[in-house]
Design an enzyme around this catalytic site. Sequence first.
Site, PDB file in Angstrom:
ATOM      1  N   ARG A 184       0.813  -1.209   0.000  1.00 47.70           N
ATOM      2  CA  ARG A 184       0.000   0.000   0.000  1.00 47.70           C
ATOM      3  C   ARG A 184       0.852   1.267   0.000  1.00 47.70           C
ATOM      4  NH1 ARG A 184      -4.682  -1.861   4.218  1.00 47.70           N
ATOM      5  NH2 ARG A 184      -5.975  -2.865   2.658  1.00 47.70           N
ATOM      6  N   GLU A 209      -0.985  -8.399  -5.846  1.00 45.78           N
ATOM      7  CA  GLU A 209      -2.351  -8.781  -6.209  1.00 45.78           C
ATOM      8  C   GLU A 209      -2.427 -10.241  -6.656  1.00 45.78           C
ATOM      9  OE1 GLU A 209      -5.200  -7.430  -5.816  1.00 45.78           O
ATOM     10  OE2 GLU A 209      -4.418  -5.578  -4.977  1.00 45.78           O
ATOM     11  N   GLN A 228      -6.979 -15.606  -3.781  1.00 47.18           N
ATOM     12  CA  GLN A 228      -7.358 -16.836  -3.066  1.00 47.18           C
ATOM     13  C   GLN A 228      -6.432 -17.139  -1.893  1.00 47.18           C
ATOM     14  OE1 GLN A 228      -9.925 -18.457  -4.640  1.00 47.18           O
ATOM     15  NE2 GLN A 228      -9.736 -17.832  -6.755  1.00 47.18           N
ATOM     16  N   LEU A 268       1.975 -22.289  -1.928  1.00 46.67           N
ATOM     17  CA  LEU A 268       0.962 -21.237  -2.062  1.00 46.67           C
ATOM     18  C   LEU A 268      -0.259 -21.727  -2.834  1.00 46.67           C
ATOM     19  CD1 LEU A 268       0.762 -18.306  -1.145  1.00 46.67           C
ATOM     20  CD2 LEU A 268       1.879 -17.594  -3.247  1.00 46.67           C
ATOM     21  N   GLY A 269      -0.101 -22.824  -3.592  1.00 50.59           N
ATOM     22  CA  GLY A 269      -1.236 -23.366  -4.351  1.00 50.59           C
ATOM     23  C   GLY A 269      -1.548 -22.550  -5.606  1.00 50.59           C
ATOM     24  N   TYR A 308     -10.877  -7.807 -12.152  1.00 48.48           N
ATOM     25  CA  TYR A 308     -10.569  -7.306 -10.811  1.00 48.48           C
ATOM     26  C   TYR A 308      -9.116  -6.808 -10.729  1.00 48.48           C
ATOM     27  CZ  TYR A 308      -8.512  -7.244  -6.313  1.00 48.48           C
ATOM     28  OH  TYR A 308      -7.755  -6.836  -5.262  1.00 48.48           O
ATOM     29  N   ASP A 315     -14.053  -7.612  -5.710  1.00 49.48           N
ATOM     30  CA  ASP A 315     -13.510  -8.914  -5.304  1.00 49.48           C
ATOM     31  C   ASP A 315     -14.452  -9.497  -4.244  1.00 49.48           C
ATOM     32  OD1 ASP A 315     -13.021  -7.484  -3.003  1.00 49.48           O
ATOM     33  OD2 ASP A 315     -10.979  -8.238  -2.733  1.00 49.48           O
ATOM     34  N   CYS A 360     -16.729  -5.984   7.676  1.00 47.58           N
ATOM     35  CA  CYS A 360     -17.858  -6.734   7.107  1.00 47.58           C
ATOM     36  C   CYS A 360     -17.378  -8.145   6.752  1.00 47.58           C
ATOM     37  CB  CYS A 360     -18.398  -6.002   5.873  1.00 47.58           C
ATOM     38  SG  CYS A 360     -20.026  -6.586   5.379  1.00 47.58           S
ATOM     39  N   THR A 374      -9.196 -26.921  -4.789  1.00 42.75           N
ATOM     40  CA  THR A 374     -10.440 -26.148  -4.893  1.00 42.75           C
ATOM     41  C   THR A 374     -11.627 -27.001  -5.333  1.00 42.75           C
ATOM     42  OG1 THR A 374      -9.033 -24.404  -5.672  1.00 42.75           O
ATOM     43  CG2 THR A 374     -11.366 -23.962  -5.701  1.00 42.75           C
TER      44      THR A 374
HETATM   45 FE1  SF4 Z   1     -21.382  -5.091   6.693  1.00 43.30          FE
HETATM   46 FE2  SF4 Z   1     -22.579  -4.752   9.050  1.00 43.30          FE
HETATM   47 FE3  SF4 Z   1     -21.325  -2.711   7.854  1.00 43.30          FE
HETATM   48 FE4  SF4 Z   1     -23.593  -3.621   6.876  1.00 43.30          FE
HETATM   49  S1  SF4 Z   1     -23.297  -2.662   8.858  1.00 43.30           S
HETATM   50  S2  SF4 Z   1     -21.771  -3.114   5.705  1.00 43.30           S
HETATM   51  S3  SF4 Z   1     -23.402  -5.822   7.293  1.00 43.30           S
HETATM   52  S4  SF4 Z   1     -20.403  -4.610   8.650  1.00 43.30           S
END
Ligand code: SF4
Length: 356
Positions: A21, A33, A38, A76-77, A116, A134, A188, A299
């Site tokens: 980065r 990248e 995977q 690493l596959g 991607y 991705d 998330c 896989t």
């Molecule tokens: Fe993901 Fe929860 Fe944020 Fe919604 S609120 S984008 S489900 S982490």
Amino acid sequence: MNFSDEITNWYNANKRDLPWRNTTDAYTIWLSEIILQQTRVEQGMPYFYRFLERYPNVAAFAAAHEDDILKLWQGLGYYSRGRNMLSTARLVNEQYKGTFPTRYNELIKLKGIGEYTAAAIASFAANEAKAVVDGNVYRVLARYFGISEPINSTKGKKLFQETANSILNMEHAGIHNQAMMELGAIICKPKNPACGICPVNTGCYAFLNNAATQLPVKLKTVKVRERYLNYFLITDGDKILMKKRGMGDIWANMYDMPLIETSEMLTPHEVLQLSEAIEYFGTDAEILEVSGPVKHMLTHQRLKVNFIKIDSKKIKLQQEWFYIEVENLKKIAMPQIIFIFLTNIFTFKNNFPFSN
Ligand code: SF4
């Protein structure tokens, strides 16, 4: 603040300090990248450093021998990534005089670079306004916008790409893309998303409707194939019989041992009675030791692997077979399961490590 500003502010305050980065060098970004496809960051990081140290630029990479790339890639596959990188490095070295392209339309033509990766390199290296999609981005988009179209359907892919494009910060595409991916990676998450501290939770469909566990939706399409591999360990003094694999199957151009694949699980005695075994080893091959079956998941393939140590006076060497000193095994690239087996036998003197 709009969605992009929210995630960018959050990213600037919370991002992980990852080495790729801190650069806009397209070669370094490409290296990271491809290695991270995977692959978890923790697993890919040492490989990234090793490759960058050994091949600091495109010209150095292009001059490498395929065996050296596969050896460095070992463990690493998805080994086709390493082979594709070598083709691409050679082409870039010739056609672009060693300067890695940064425009999406040029990147997408290169081997091993899909939509991607091209968007990632173009936006990170040159801030080109291309939205990346991705696995992490699919998850954020599906949950935030409440999209239940499967992410691996043609319609779904188009819809997710359009949605990603619609929220892209055109002036700061690179950082926007980084922020989307980072949000998916550390907030998330697939299981137990940290919605309570998510910067966009007030507008998130999944958070407001308690639907995070149901999104994204993915179609189950790929059938897992079962394969039965019977490897033969044959030694001659301090040498071992190995072979180079061909193209067109898993582990292309890597090294393993003489092998007979069967369509079902057979005992070692039954394997040795097959015409293929008789052609290789004659009729008087003696079984010295057996281990397995060892299960090994790829896989889309479930391998069951037997290792059979034999003594035969009538080995008919095949074209790709060769004897190599045990001490030189470390110089050749092997599938991980073969590497672990041979390391246990010859380094740790652990007779047949996978014996039941
Ligand atoms: Fe993901 Fe929860 Fe944020 Fe919604 S609120 S984008 S489900 S982490």
